[in-house]
Write an enzyme that holds these catalytic residues in place. Sequence first.
Site, PDB file in Angstrom:
ATOM      1  N   ARG A 197       0.874  -1.180   0.000  1.00 38.34           N
ATOM      2  CA  ARG A 197       0.000   0.000   0.000  1.00 38.34           C
ATOM      3  C   ARG A 197       0.903   1.219   0.000  1.00 38.34           C
ATOM      4  O   ARG A 197       1.843   1.310   0.795  1.00 38.34           O
ATOM      5  CB  ARG A 197      -0.892   0.015   1.236  1.00 38.34           C
ATOM      6  CG  ARG A 197      -1.585   1.372   1.393  1.00 38.34           C
ATOM      7  CD  ARG A 197      -2.698   1.360   2.365  1.00 38.34           C
ATOM      8  NE  ARG A 197      -3.836   0.609   1.854  1.00 38.34           N
ATOM      9  CZ  ARG A 197      -5.058   0.704   2.366  1.00 38.34           C
ATOM     10  NH1 ARG A 197      -5.297   1.503   3.384  1.00 38.34           N
ATOM     11  NH2 ARG A 197      -6.050  -0.005   1.855  1.00 38.34           N
TER      12      ARG A 197
ATOM     13  N   HIS B 187      -7.487  -0.473  -5.947  1.00 40.22           N
ATOM     14  CA  HIS B 187      -7.498  -1.293  -4.735  1.00 40.22           C
ATOM     15  C   HIS B 187      -8.253  -2.576  -5.114  1.00 40.22           C
ATOM     16  O   HIS B 187      -9.381  -2.797  -4.698  1.00 40.22           O
ATOM     17  CB  HIS B 187      -8.210  -0.510  -3.628  1.00 40.22           C
ATOM     18  CG  HIS B 187      -8.077  -1.068  -2.250  1.00 40.22           C
ATOM     19  ND1 HIS B 187      -7.469  -2.268  -1.975  1.00 40.22           N
ATOM     20  CD2 HIS B 187      -8.502  -0.585  -1.052  1.00 40.22           C
ATOM     21  CE1 HIS B 187      -7.514  -2.477  -0.670  1.00 40.22           C
ATOM     22  NE2 HIS B 187      -8.141  -1.489  -0.094  1.00 40.22           N
TER      23      HIS B 187
HETATM   24  C1  NCD Z   1     -10.151   2.268   1.592  1.00 40.19           C
HETATM   25  C2  NCD Z   1      -8.768   2.637   1.147  1.00 40.19           C
HETATM   26  O1  NCD Z   1      -7.841   2.680   1.944  1.00 40.19           O
HETATM   27  O2  NCD Z   1      -8.632   2.872  -0.028  1.00 40.19           O
HETATM   28  N1  NCD Z   1     -10.234   1.591   2.786  1.00 40.19           N
HETATM   29  C3  NCD Z   1      -9.955   0.271   2.858  1.00 40.19           C
HETATM   30  O3  NCD Z   1      -9.109  -0.255   2.176  1.00 40.19           O
HETATM   31  N2  NCD Z   1     -10.706  -0.459   3.715  1.00 40.19           N
HETATM   32  C4  NCD Z   1     -11.080   3.386   1.516  1.00 40.19           C
HETATM   33  C5  NCD Z   1     -10.827   4.586   2.350  1.00 40.19           C
HETATM   34  O4  NCD Z   1      -9.756   4.771   2.917  1.00 40.19           O
HETATM   35  O5  NCD Z   1     -11.732   5.408   2.409  1.00 40.19           O
END
Ligand code: NCD
Length: 315
Positions: A104, A134
Amino acid sequence: MKHLLSINDLTADQAISILDTAKELSKVSDGAMKKLPTLRGRTIVNLFFEDSTRTRISFESAAKRLSADVINFSAKGSSVSKGESLKDTAQTLQAMGADAVVIRHGASGAAQRLADSGWISASVINAGDGTHEHPTQALLDAYTIRDRFSELQGDFQGLEVAIVGDILHSRVARSNVLLLKKLGANVTLVAPPTLLPVGVESWGVSISYDFDQTLVKSNVVMMLRIQGERMNDSYFPSAREYSRSFGLDSVRLNMLKKNAIIMHPGPMNRGLEISADSADAGNSVVLAQVSNGVLVRMATLYQLLAADQNSEMRM
Ligand code: NCD
């Protein structure tokens, strides 16, 4: 398949195969949370340059349930410039013998960069790159939808999905649009014009500025978090004004179609894009999304790391 960087890496059949594998895994995961030996001796690194609660824990839990070794590498706060730090880190991971790297990163394209770099031989899984994609979130969302609408046969023909809110900053929206379209759903994006990206007309989805009108015909209402941390400008007059026009509040909750479901990837801003009673409503699947996330990530790790070696899953 070596990497999962974007939903575009998957054909519809491959996506459905991940969902089917996740479904199979749900049968062994129910109840005793049985551990499978599938990835014994393999090393999976969670490389997180951005904050995350559920995604990191979800990947960690998925890897552990497949008996892999997990290393959590939280790279936040590194002072080295992004490109260099990514390279140094990648080389360290390579030396440690990582089989998969779940990354990430705040920069769109970071996962692709890592996969293309030649710095590592591991499989790369994109767990969110900037505002870009994602993919495992979209897969877990599709799994959750399929689970709730069991009448859908494999594909999502005829399903009306509204994705509402901060589309501009949302990698979840991008990956979901790609996957839902691939599976045959009709997608409508609902947002103020300031929170829609340039070029959204070319995404092949409907656009609406009128939440009420879209809401009453939707089977799935996916609310997105207002991503304050990616906003250096004012995108709407006030929080109150935003909630009134684009929030899922108590009044709108009562306007939903019978059997419609409410989704949110989390973390939620309760009271801003979603009211507490909507988040906790009987037709909210927010917590199912979290549990399904583990299954879908197990399925993804399985497909990337084990599917070639094992013609059948060892359970
Ligand atoms: C999302 C992200 O990080 O992109 N959350 C997640 O992965 N559960 C959405 C968000 O941060 O709003």
